[in-house]
Design a protein around this motif. Structure first.
Motif, mmCIF file in Angstrom:
data_model
loop_
_atom_site.group_PDB
_atom_site.id
_atom_site.type_symbol
_atom_site.label_atom_id
_atom_site.label_comp_id
_atom_site.label_asym_id
_atom_site.label_seq_id
_atom_site.Cartn_x
_atom_site.Cartn_y
_atom_site.Cartn_z
ATOM 1 N N TYR A 429 0.834 -1.201 0.000
ATOM 2 C CA TYR A 429 0.000 0.000 0.000
ATOM 3 C C TYR A 429 0.872 1.256 0.000
ATOM 4 O O TYR A 429 0.643 2.203 -0.748
ATOM 5 C CB TYR A 429 -0.902 0.002 1.229
ATOM 6 N N LYS A 430 1.917 1.250 0.834
ATOM 7 C CA LYS A 430 2.801 2.411 0.908
ATOM 8 C C LYS A 430 3.563 2.615 -0.398
ATOM 9 O O LYS A 430 3.695 3.736 -0.895
ATOM 10 C CB LYS A 430 3.784 2.215 2.070
ATOM 11 N N TRP A 431 4.055 1.490 -0.970
ATOM 12 C CA TRP A 431 4.790 1.587 -2.250
ATOM 13 C C TRP A 431 3.887 2.119 -3.361
ATOM 14 O O TRP A 431 4.290 2.954 -4.145
ATOM 15 C CB TRP A 431 5.316 0.203 -2.632
ATOM 16 N N ARG A 432 2.669 1.613 -3.379
ATOM 17 C CA ARG A 432 1.740 2.043 -4.441
ATOM 18 C C ARG A 432 1.407 3.516 -4.316
ATOM 19 O O ARG A 432 1.358 4.249 -5.300
ATOM 20 C CB ARG A 432 0.468 1.204 -4.358
ATOM 21 N N LYS A 433 1.203 3.970 -3.062
ATOM 22 C CA LYS A 433 0.891 5.377 -2.850
ATOM 23 C C LYS A 433 2.064 6.253 -3.259
ATOM 24 O O LYS A 433 1.897 7.274 -3.943
ATOM 25 C CB LYS A 433 0.542 5.621 -1.384
ATOM 26 N N ASN A 434 3.301 5.849 -2.847
ATOM 27 C CA ASN A 434 4.491 6.612 -3.231
ATOM 28 C C ASN A 434 4.680 6.617 -4.747
ATOM 29 O O ASN A 434 5.071 7.615 -5.347
ATOM 30 C CB ASN A 434 5.734 6.022 -2.558
ATOM 31 N N THR A 480 -8.034 2.241 -10.684
ATOM 32 C CA THR A 480 -9.462 2.309 -10.997
ATOM 33 C C THR A 480 -9.887 3.760 -11.153
ATOM 34 O O THR A 480 -9.139 4.703 -10.803
ATOM 35 C CB THR A 480 -10.291 1.648 -9.891
ATOM 36 N N ASN A 481 -11.122 3.953 -11.657
ATOM 37 C CA ASN A 481 -11.653 5.313 -11.798
ATOM 38 C C ASN A 481 -11.694 6.027 -10.444
ATOM 39 O O ASN A 481 -11.377 7.217 -10.337
ATOM 40 C CB ASN A 481 -13.055 5.276 -12.404
ATOM 41 N N GLN A 482 -12.077 5.272 -9.435
ATOM 42 C CA GLN A 482 -12.175 5.864 -8.090
ATOM 43 C C GLN A 482 -10.791 6.286 -7.584
ATOM 44 O O GLN A 482 -10.638 7.376 -7.005
ATOM 45 C CB GLN A 482 -12.807 4.844 -7.131
ATOM 46 N N GLU A 483 -9.801 5.455 -7.821
ATOM 47 C CA GLU A 483 -8.440 5.778 -7.373
ATOM 48 C C GLU A 483 -7.870 6.969 -8.131
ATOM 49 O O GLU A 483 -7.197 7.833 -7.559
ATOM 50 C CB GLU A 483 -7.533 4.561 -7.546
ATOM 51 N N ILE A 484 -8.158 7.020 -9.425
ATOM 52 C CA ILE A 484 -7.681 8.157 -10.220
ATOM 53 C C ILE A 484 -8.343 9.447 -9.763
ATOM 54 O O ILE A 484 -7.698 10.494 -9.627
ATOM 55 C CB ILE A 484 -7.961 7.909 -11.722
ATOM 56 N N ALA A 485 -9.659 9.375 -9.522
ATOM 57 C CA ALA A 485 -10.389 10.556 -9.066
ATOM 58 C C ALA A 485 -9.824 11.075 -7.736
ATOM 59 O O ALA A 485 -9.654 12.280 -7.533
ATOM 60 C CB ALA A 485 -11.873 10.214 -8.918
ATOM 61 N N LYS A 486 -9.510 10.133 -6.858
ATOM 62 C CA LYS A 486 -8.961 10.515 -5.549
ATOM 63 C C LYS A 486 -7.578 11.142 -5.704
ATOM 64 O O LYS A 486 -7.253 12.144 -5.040
ATOM 65 C CB LYS A 486 -8.894 9.269 -4.659
ATOM 66 N N ALA A 487 -6.770 10.557 -6.599
ATOM 67 C CA ALA A 487 -5.414 11.066 -6.802
ATOM 68 C C ALA A 487 -5.410 12.469 -7.417
ATOM 69 O O ALA A 487 -4.535 13.285 -7.132
ATOM 70 C CB ALA A 487 -4.627 10.110 -7.689
ATOM 71 N N LEU A 488 -6.409 12.746 -8.270
ATOM 72 C CA LEU A 488 -6.452 14.036 -8.977
ATOM 73 C C LEU A 488 -7.412 15.039 -8.330
ATOM 74 O O LEU A 488 -7.637 16.124 -8.866
ATOM 75 C CB LEU A 488 -6.853 13.809 -10.440
#
Length: 521
Positions: A429-434, A480-488
């Motif tokens: 999870y940490k690696w993916r977030k970084n 996912t769309n949800q993850e992209i939306a959260k990131a942006l």
């Protein structure tokens, strides 16, 4: 201008298969080189009454030479050859008399019988592990299917023939299968792939010093360059084919080459020379070259109508139309009808012109639907190939993971297992977030560096915006769309809208297809 290109290419798409059956018959099946007037000596040999393998080959040779003279006689002698070879347990003789019988049956439009004869010959070759004969017969079956318009079946046979030829280093057979594949890809408007295939075929034929094969491939390259509107290259290939054909004592398709040269001349605005080529080609055409004659008459007819010789031009067009009405070649029929409509426009006969335009539109819709079906099949095949590769990779990864887990399962306590799993989850999870943060901050240095947006934007009609490029990079990471939306820091609906625009601009059907296309630009 394009209508003229289509007329010739449509016709030759149909006739190339019959050309392959006649043009390569010596090279393909190693027939003896009796001259055409040696049929009487062959008949004299039959009177000797020697019921042996030599007699089998005499029957086969007679069946071949009678293809141009009397198809019933060709069937008669091939049947005699089949019976005698079977009685003598002479496998090769039975196979190639069956092949000659299949040719005669095809020329009589008895396609089901022709396929049956070829499949019987292929079965005998398979029973005796005769890979060379299998390669030749499989290619011949592809030609028969192709000639009937069964393109999917033809492609399968050609690919199988190519594989068999490559296994035994049968270069000539590989070149012929490639040539046949090129014809189908040309028909399906995949011109670049057809060009690549023809060039592979040409390399083999030059290496093998196959003069007849080189002539045929240059002929096909001439047709292909006309599709690509490169008429100077088209004329060059036809001219080289003509020069080589003239050096041979027996040329099976010099007339067709001249018609091809006439087409190239026409599109280079050399109408007078084009007319001469068409007229000369028509004079040299054999009686069995129906479709070539229709094409040449259509070219010549519209040329005459446009130049003011309207009566003679309409006679040519009317004859072409009456001939094509008896044909099942709907693409050729469509083009002849179109030129009739144009001719009647020039003659100021609107009622006849409108009638022909209506008939043209009906056939045009039918053909366009078929071409869309072809395009869908090719797209589906590409998608299936991508999915297959992905599935194989996932299976390989699963096997590796399973082996690793088996090594650990016996020595780890359940508590240690859950602790390890929790730790692994945390680090992932940490690696993916970084990694996501890194992509957002420096997208050009990420794993998606393979995607060259500058190059892509030069090739598509509507360039990708910066935001769209940013989303594509995240899609490539598997977010996912949800993850992209959260990131942006936007809504999920906004991401969906952007993706819809991206798919429209790139003509992608899903995320996998999108990344595959963008990497291949």
């Amino acid at each position: 201008m394009k209508s003229f290109i289509l007329i010739w290419n449509i016709v030759t798409d149909g006739i190339s298969n019959r050309l392959l059956l006649t043009l390569f018959i010596f090279a393909l099946f190693q027939l003896k080189t009796y001259p055409q007037d040696e049929i009487p000596p062959l008949l004299e040999k039959l009177k000797e009454g020697n019921m042996d393998t030599t007699q089998v080959w005499v029957y086969r040779d007679l069946a071949y030479y009678y293809l141009e003279k009397n198809l019933d006689s060709s069937l008669y002698y091939s049947d005699l050859g089949i019976s005698l070879a079977h009685e003598l347990h002479f496998t090769q003789g039975e196979i190639w008399n069956l092949y000659q019988k299949a040719l005669a049956e095809e020329f009589l439009d008895r396609f089901d019988s022709s396929i049956f004869s070829l499949q019987k010959a292929l079965s005998i070759a398979g029973d005796h592990a005769d890979t060379l004969s299998m390669a030749k017969l499989t290619n011949a079956l592809g030609v028969t299917q192709h000639y009937q318009g069964n393109f999917k079946e033809a492609l399968d046979y050609y690919h199988n023939a190519l594989s068999l030829a490559e296994i035994i280093n049968y270069h000539e057979g590989a070149a012929q299968s490639l040539n046949n594949l090129g014809i189908i890809y040309r028909q399906r408007r995949n011109f670049r792939k057809a060009l690549d295939i023809y060039q592979q075929s040409m390399e083999i034929k030059i290496m093998e010093k196959d003069t007849v094969g080189i002539i045929n491939t240059r002929y096909n390259l001439g047709l292909l360059h006309s599709y690509l509107n490169d008429f100077e290259k088209s004329l060059l290939e036809f001219s080289l084919a003509e020069k080589m054909a003239r050096t041979r004592k027996q040329s099976h398709h010099l007339a067709e080459i001249k018609i091809g040269q006439g087409m190239a001349m026409y599109n280079l605005d050399n109408h007078e020379e084009a007319k001469n080529y068409f007229e000369e080609g028509l004079k040299q055409l054999g009686e069995d070259k129906i479709y070539e004659k229709i094409a040449a008459l259509t070219y010549l007819g519209i040329l005459k109508v446009r130049s003011g010789d309207q009566d003679d031009g309409m006679r040519n067009l009317t004859l072409a139309h009456s001939m094509v009405e008896q044909s099942d070649r709907i693409e050729l029929k469509r083009q002849v009808i179109k030129e009739m409509a144009i001719a009647y426009e020039i003659l100021n006969q609107p009622e006849k012109s409108i009638a022909f335009w209506k008939a043209y539109n009906i056939l045009n819709d039918s053909i366009n639907n078929e071409q869309r079906h072809w395009a869908f099949e090719e797209m589906q095949a590409r998608f299936d190939a991508i999915e297959k590769d992905k599935k194989i990779q996932m299976q390989e990864m699963a096997l590796i993971k399973e082996k690793q887990q088996r090594k650990k399962v016996g020595i780890l306590l359940s508590s240690t297992f859950f602790l390890t799993l929790s730790t692994l989850f945390f680090f992932v999870y940490k690696w993916r977030k970084n990694h996501q943060d890194k992509v957002l901050s420096t997208p050009k240095n990420s794993e998606a560096e393979l995607i060259d947006f500058e190059k892509i934007n030069l090739k598509i009609l509507s360039p990708l915006t910066n935001r769209e490029q940013e989303i594509i990079l995240l899609v490539e990471l598997g977010m996912t769309n949800q993850e992209i939306a959260k990131a942006l820091f936007v809504s999920e609906n906004t991401i969906k809208t952007h993706l819809k625009n991206i798919f429209s601009k790139t003509q992608a059907i899903n995320r996998t297809d999108l990344i595959h296309k963008l990497r291949s630009f």
